[in-house]
Design an enzyme around this catalytic site. Structure first.
Site, PDB file in Angstrom:
ATOM      1  N   HIS A 143       0.811  -1.223   0.000  1.00 22.53           N
ATOM      2  CA  HIS A 143       0.000   0.000   0.000  1.00 22.53           C
ATOM      3  C   HIS A 143       0.846   1.276   0.000  1.00 22.53           C
ATOM      4  CE1 HIS A 143      -3.681  -2.165   0.442  1.00 22.53           C
ATOM      5  NE2 HIS A 143      -3.444  -2.568   1.673  1.00 22.53           N
ATOM      6  N   HIS A 182      -6.620  -6.966  -0.267  1.00 23.29           N
ATOM      7  CA  HIS A 182      -6.731  -5.521  -0.486  1.00 23.29           C
ATOM      8  C   HIS A 182      -5.971  -5.126  -1.757  1.00 23.29           C
ATOM      9  CE1 HIS A 182      -6.962  -6.121   3.995  1.00 23.29           C
ATOM     10  NE2 HIS A 182      -8.140  -5.602   3.701  1.00 23.29           N
TER      11      HIS A 182
END
Length: 367
Positions: A143, A182
């Site tokens: 991320h 994710h």
């Protein structure tokens, strides 16, 4: 030649994750959790190591640590200003620089070590010292943007390792397949305009981050067509993951013809994970590993690297990781899934599976 190298370091388990209650900072009416801290904690990783030692799989792997990534390595992806600020806050006792990215004293060095494990795993494979390799990296990295840490990720582990390998002339074309639940927004952003790195993300749609991961995001400029997002609907189970791999991810790898395949190996799509609503099982991750190993054999002489990302069920992540590493190493040693019967019964019905496939086909038709 060693078949599978496994890079890990106890110091990565000492990464501190601050005062949180689940995904929320403490304060107001937010009461601390009994276990304390963020869902990202060392126990899922430590218990994987312990499980492999108990079953004996540990002895089938070439286990080792690696040095921290150098400042030069980090600076290929992250601006000097960000690295200096991270180091300053780390030296001052820790803090938080981004969204849900707390760290304690020495956090900079631990994050650089996490990168170093991923880099060493990639270099080991590219230099022909092993068939494949796994890096038990912590903190995770997928991320993290160049100048903004995000979602437990402080440095872009895989992206930094890739840039180091490209700089050393060890590879020309790299494929990164992210099966963390994710969206791999950081890795995508770093390589979004690059033709030499294919990024594929298989993720629960609108989970995290909620504003990235669309199937229509295909890259820009010279990188147009080298980014593929495969957003999956909530409740998708084992069969949907394997179908999505067969229909979309594996053909994209075959078209790109990489020198090496890197997996962002998150186990948070599993049934009991607190941060997802998917229904993957131990067998899902083993089977996806087998799929990618076959693709690597066909495309790049078996060169395959995995770097650990998410996965927050202390009880279940070790079994998923064990299955992956047994498959990678070709070991007959298993850790039977203690939840297998229950999780199999929870899989979507055939009718719901067909609805998921129809939905996915509709979404991916936008690509």
């Amino acid at each position: 030649m060693t078949k599978t190298a496994f890079f890990w370091d106890e110091r990565c388990f000492w990464h501190a994750d601050g005062n949180y209650a689940g995904m929320l900072p403490l304060g107001g009416f937010v009461q601390p959790m009994a276990s304390g801290g963020l869902p990202e904690n060392p126990e899922t990783k430590r218990r994987l190591v312990n499980l492999m030692r108990v079953t004996g799989l540990w002895d089938a792997l070439d286990t080792k640590s690696a040095p921290e990534a150098t400042w030069e390595d980090l600076a290929r992806v992250h601006p000097e200003a960000y690295l200096k600020r991270f180091k300053e806050v780390s030296d001052a006792g820790g803090g938080e620089l981004g969204l849900r990215t707390p760290f304690g004293p020495g956090g900079f060095e631990i994050a650089a070590l996490s990168v170093g494990l991923a880099k060493a795993a990639l270099f080991e494979v590219l230099k022909g010292r092993c068939d494949n390799a796994y890096a038990l990296s912590r903190p995770p990295g997928h991320h993290c943007l160049p100048d903004h840490p995000n979602g437990f990720c402080l440095l872009a582990n895989i992206a930094i390792a890739v840039e180091a390998a490209l700089a050393e002339g060890l590879t020309d074309r790299v494929a990164v397949l992210d099966w963390d639940v994710h969206h791999g927004n950081g890795t995508e952003a770093i390589f979004f305009d690059r033709p030499d790195v294919l990024t594929i993300s298989l993720h629960q749609e609108r989970n995290y981050p909620m504003d990235t991961g669309d199937a229509t995001d295909r890259g820009v400029g010279a990188g147009d067509g080298t980014n593929l997002n495969i957003p999956l609907p909530q409740g998708g189970g084992h069969a949907l993951y394997l179908d999505a791999m067969e229909r979309y991810a594996l053909p994209a790898l075959a078209e790109f013809q990489p020198d090496v395949i890197i997996i962002a190996s998150g186990f948070d799509a599993a049934v009991p994970d607190p941060l997802s609503h998917m229904l993957a099982t131990q067998e899902t991750f083993r089977a996806m590993t087998a799929q990618v190993m076959e693709a690597a054999d066909d495309l790049c002489d078996g060169r395959l690297v995995m770097a650990h990302e998410g996965g927050y069920s202390e009880a279940y992540v070790p079994f998923c990781g064990h299955a992956v590493l047994a498959e990678m190493s070709g070991s007959p040693i298993t850790a039977p899934d203690p939840f297998g019967e229950t999780f199999t019964l929870r899989q979507p019905s055939e009718a719901l599976h067909e609805m998921h496939l129809a939905y996915l086909a509709d979404v991916m038709s936008e690509v």
